[in-house]
Scaffold this motif. Structure first.
Motif, PDB file in Angstrom:
ATOM      1  N   TYR A  15       0.802  -1.222   0.000  1.00 55.06           N
ATOM      2  CA  TYR A  15       0.000   0.000   0.000  1.00 55.06           C
ATOM      3  C   TYR A  15       0.832   1.268   0.000  1.00 55.06           C
ATOM      4  O   TYR A  15       0.331   2.346  -0.304  1.00 55.06           O
ATOM      5  N   LEU A  16       2.111   1.176   0.318  1.00 57.15           N
ATOM      6  CA  LEU A  16       2.937   2.375   0.447  1.00 57.15           C
ATOM      7  C   LEU A  16       3.050   3.157  -0.854  1.00 57.15           C
ATOM      8  O   LEU A  16       3.278   4.358  -0.837  1.00 57.15           O
ATOM      9  N   GLN A  17       2.905   2.495  -1.987  1.00 52.78           N
ATOM     10  CA  GLN A  17       2.996   3.194  -3.270  1.00 52.78           C
ATOM     11  C   GLN A  17       1.819   4.142  -3.473  1.00 52.78           C
ATOM     12  O   GLN A  17       1.881   5.034  -4.303  1.00 52.78           O
ATOM     13  N   GLU A  18       0.742   3.947  -2.709  1.00 52.21           N
ATOM     14  CA  GLU A  18      -0.449   4.788  -2.843  1.00 52.21           C
ATOM     15  C   GLU A  18      -0.465   5.943  -1.841  1.00 52.21           C
ATOM     16  O   GLU A  18      -1.354   6.777  -1.875  1.00 52.21           O
ATOM     17  N   VAL A  19       0.522   5.993  -0.961  1.00 52.94           N
ATOM     18  CA  VAL A  19       0.559   7.008   0.092  1.00 52.94           C
ATOM     19  C   VAL A  19       1.353   8.217  -0.402  1.00 52.94           C
ATOM     20  O   VAL A  19       2.489   8.075  -0.841  1.00 52.94           O
ATOM     21  N   PRO A  20       0.771   9.424  -0.320  1.00 54.72           N
ATOM     22  CA  PRO A  20       1.527  10.617  -0.711  1.00 54.72           C
ATOM     23  C   PRO A  20       2.781  10.776   0.152  1.00 54.72           C
ATOM     24  O   PRO A  20       2.748  10.539   1.355  1.00 54.72           O
ATOM     25  N   ILE A  21       3.853  11.178  -0.458  1.00 51.92           N
ATOM     26  CA  ILE A  21       5.134  11.318   0.237  1.00 51.92           C
ATOM     27  C   ILE A  21       5.036  12.307   1.398  1.00 51.92           C
ATOM     28  O   ILE A  21       5.702  12.152   2.409  1.00 51.92           O
ATOM     29  N   GLU A  22       4.160  13.305   1.273  1.00 52.59           N
ATOM     30  CA  GLU A  22       3.998  14.296   2.344  1.00 52.59           C
ATOM     31  C   GLU A  22       3.568  13.641   3.656  1.00 52.59           C
ATOM     32  O   GLU A  22       3.975  14.082   4.728  1.00 52.59           O
TER      33      GLU A  22
END
Length: 89
Positions: A15-22
């Motif tokens: 799921y980390l690929q869907e999380v905004p870097i901010e």
């Protein structure tokens, strides 16, 4: 003895690929702010305390680990901020 974990496994979570870097940057800044408050509350004697790391079967002094952690986190944050800038996030 502390309970060790495999921090590299966190990067493999799908799921980390869907999380905004901010969100990750804000989380790191918040965690570091909390750590700062905690560390400022410790005495000199507290920093002399040690723990056993089971993966290395080695005893570490808190004062050494705190110094390494501070450098390590700043190093990772610089990588993230550099990538953020390059990607235009």
């Amino acid at each position: 003895t502390i309970k060790a974990y495999k921090e590299a496994k966190w990067a493999e979570l799908p799921y980390l690929q869907e999380v905004p870097i901010e969100l990750s940057l804000d989380l790191m800044k918040s965690i570091h702010a909390r750590w700062s408050i905690l560390l400022k509350s410790l005495s000199i004697e507290d920093f002399e305390k040690t723990y056993l790391h089971p993966d290395y079967n080695k005893v570490f002094a808190l004062k050494t680990v705190v110094a390494l952690y501070a450098w390590h986190c700043k190093h990772h944050l610089a990588h993230i901020e550099s990538l953020k800038e390059r990607m235009g996030w």
